[in-house]
Design an enzyme around this catalytic site. Sequence first.
Site, short mmCIF file in Angstrom:
data_model
loop_
_atom_site.label_atom_id
_atom_site.label_comp_id
_atom_site.label_asym_id
_atom_site.label_seq_id
_atom_site.Cartn_x
_atom_site.Cartn_y
_atom_site.Cartn_z
CD GLU A 16 11.63 13.21 10.58
OE1 GLU A 16 10.47 12.90 10.93
OE2 GLU A 16 12.35 12.46 9.91
CB CYS A 57 14.26 8.98 7.06
SG CYS A 57 15.12 7.89 5.93
CB THR A 94 2.25 5.93 11.18
OG1 THR A 94 1.83 7.27 10.96
CG2 THR A 94 1.28 5.00 10.51
N GLY A 95 4.31 4.31 13.06
CA GLY A 95 5.02 3.06 13.35
C GLY A 95 4.55 2.43 14.65
CD GLU A 155 14.44 0.77 8.24
OE1 GLU A 155 14.90 1.75 8.88
OE2 GLU A 155 15.05 -0.30 8.12
CE LYS A 208 -1.42 2.63 3.07
NZ LYS A 208 -1.30 3.89 2.30
P1 NAD Z 1 3.24 8.42 7.64
O1 NAD Z 1 3.55 7.65 8.86
O2 NAD Z 1 2.25 9.52 7.73
O3 NAD Z 1 2.70 7.48 6.47
C1 NAD Z 1 3.45 6.36 6.01
C2 NAD Z 1 2.50 5.34 5.44
O4 NAD Z 1 1.68 4.81 6.49
C3 NAD Z 1 1.55 5.85 4.37
O5 NAD Z 1 1.46 4.89 3.35
C4 NAD Z 1 0.24 5.99 5.14
O6 NAD Z 1 -0.90 5.89 4.31
C5 NAD Z 1 0.31 4.81 6.08
N1 NAD Z 1 -0.52 4.90 7.29
C6 NAD Z 1 -1.05 6.00 7.87
N2 NAD Z 1 -1.72 5.68 8.99
C7 NAD Z 1 -1.61 4.34 9.13
C8 NAD Z 1 -2.04 3.39 10.13
N3 NAD Z 1 -2.74 3.77 11.20
N4 NAD Z 1 -1.69 2.09 9.96
C9 NAD Z 1 -0.94 1.70 8.92
N5 NAD Z 1 -0.51 2.54 7.95
C10 NAD Z 1 -0.84 3.84 8.06
O7 NAD Z 1 4.66 8.95 7.10
P2 NAD Z 1 4.95 9.91 5.86
O8 NAD Z 1 4.54 11.29 6.26
O9 NAD Z 1 4.40 9.30 4.62
O10 NAD Z 1 6.54 9.81 5.76
C11 NAD Z 1 7.41 10.67 6.40
C12 NAD Z 1 8.05 9.99 7.59
O11 NAD Z 1 8.69 8.79 7.17
C13 NAD Z 1 9.15 10.81 8.24
O12 NAD Z 1 9.06 10.74 9.65
C14 NAD Z 1 10.43 10.13 7.79
O13 NAD Z 1 11.54 10.35 8.63
C15 NAD Z 1 10.01 8.72 7.72
N6 NAD Z 1 10.87 7.94 6.84
C16 NAD Z 1 11.70 7.02 7.38
C17 NAD Z 1 12.57 6.30 6.57
C18 NAD Z 1 13.51 5.29 7.16
O14 NAD Z 1 14.04 4.48 6.39
N7 NAD Z 1 13.75 5.26 8.44
C19 NAD Z 1 12.57 6.52 5.20
C20 NAD Z 1 11.70 7.46 4.68
C21 NAD Z 1 10.83 8.16 5.51
#
Ligand code: NAD
Length: 478
Positions: free
Chosen positions: A382, A284, A232-233, A250, A177
Amino acid sequence: MATAGIDFASSYRLSIGGELVEAAESFDVYNPATGAVLAKAPAGTVDQLDTAVAAAKAAFPGWSRLSWDEREGYLTRFADALQAQSEELTTLLTLEQGKPRHSMAKGEVEAAIYWVREVAKRRLPREIIEETEQHVVETRSTPLGVVAAITPWNFPVLLGLWKIAPCLITGNTMVMKPSPYTPLCTLRFGEIAQGILPKGVLNIVSGGNELGQHLTAHPDIAKVSFTGSTATGKRVMESGAVNLKRVTLELGGNDPAIVLPDADYKDLIPKLFWAAFGNSGQWCIAIKRLYVHSDIHAAFVKEFVAYARDRKVGDGMDPDTDLGPIQNRMQFDKLKNLFADIAANGYAVPLGGTIDESRAGNFVPVTIVDNPPEQSRIVQEEPFGPVLPIIAYDDIEDVITRANQTPFGLAASVWGRDKAKAYEIASRLEAGTVWVNEIHIHGIDIPFGGHKQSGLGVENGREGLSEYTNTKVVMTAR
Ligand code: NAD
C-alpha cells in the site's frame, strides 16, 4: 501565524471532563506544504488520559439514561456549532493535513458535519422477537460504556466525527486520541463540543502513540474504534484482549480496479485518476492497482498520462492546486524508498518518478508506473501516496485471481459496458465494498468495512451503529 481571522499559534488544549486543560509539555505540528511549525499541540500525559477515562466513565450513567431524542438534540447543536466554524476548520485542516482547501478539505468538513446531523436521527429501537402465551421476548441495543477512538492523519475530521456521532447517539461516552501528525482540528472540535455536551461525554487527549497503547489496554474502556494501519490494528486487538474489549478496526487496503476491454475508458480516465490520486493517494480506499485489459492498455496509459500531467501539485491553500503534499515526513520517506525500488528495478515510468528534495514541503509528483510485475513492491504494497501502477491483463479469470491475491480486502471496483459481466466479476472480488461503474460512494446507511486484514467490523449503516451496543434480551413471563 494568523490566517482568515484565526490564530493557529494560539494555545490548543485538551478536553477533559468538560474543561479545557493545558499539558505541561507540547509537541510541534508542521504544515506539510512548507515544513514550518504550524502550532504546538499539548502532549497529554498518561495521568491526564486516565483522568479523561474517569470523566467519561462518570458521565456514562447520565448520558446513557437520556432518551435518543435528547441525545439527538445535543448532537444537532454540536453540528450547528461545527457549521458555524466550518470555514476556520477547513483552513486548519488544509494547514495541518495539506489537502487542497477549495476541494478536498471543504468536502471533508462538510461531509463530517452532515454525518453528525444525520447519524443523530438514526435509532436502534427495541424489538419484540417472540410473543407467546408463556412469555414476551424483546431485544434491546444497550450502550457499552466508555469508547476509545483512535484516528489517523489522512482524514482527521471526517474519520473522527464518523466515530463520535454513532458512539454518542447510542448512549456511550468517549475518549478520543487523534494522530500526533494532525491533532489540531480534533482539539478544536473538542473545544467546540465542551460548550454543548454534558461534562465528560466527549474527551480529547492528544499526544504520542503511547497514549493509544495505554487506552487500548485500559480496563475502563469497553470498546476501541480504531482507524489506521493494519500493523497497529493488530496491536490494538492484542492489548484489547485484556478485558475483552469490543473492537472495530478500519485498516489498510490495496484496492484493485479492473477495467474491462469494452469500457469507455476515455470517459473514465478523470474518474479513475481522482479515485487513485485524490488526497494525493493518502486514502485507504484509493485505487492502488489499476488492471486494464491488454486490448486497450497502451492507449489507456497514454491518455491517462496526458490527463495526469496537467494536474498541479502544490500548497493546498492555493486555489489552483489539485493535489497537496504528503502529510508527514515518515510517509514521505517511505515513498522515497518505494521510488528508489521502482528506479532500481527499471520499471517503465511514463510520468513522475523523481522527488525534488530541494523544494520545501513534502511534495511528491504524480507518478505512473507502466505494467510493473505482479510481484513488485509497487503492486503488492500500500504506497499511500500519488503513485499508481497500471497493469495489463489478458484473461478475466487471471485478473480476478490477481486482484484477490492480497492480505487486504478493503474495497475494489469494476468498470465495463457489459453491466452483467461487471456485476458478476464484482461478486467474486474479496472486499468489503465493491463498486461497479462508480466509486467512493459512502452513505449514512451504507456499512463500510474491510475483509481479511483490512479490518474487523464496520462503520456506518445500522450495522455500524450496532457495533456501539450490546444486544440485550429481556424475557418476561406472562
Ligand atoms: P497508524 O496505525 O500509524 O496510526 C493510527 C493511529 O494509531 C494514530 O492515532 C496513532 O497515534 C495510533 N497508534 C500508534 N501506535 C499505537 C498503538 N500501539 N496502540 C494504539 N494506537 C496506536 O496509521 P496512520 O499512518 O495514521 O494511517 C494510515 C493508515 O490508515 C493506512 O494504512 C490507511 O490505509 C489506514 N486507513 C484506513 C481507513 C479505513 O477506513 N479502513 C481509513 C483511513 C486510513
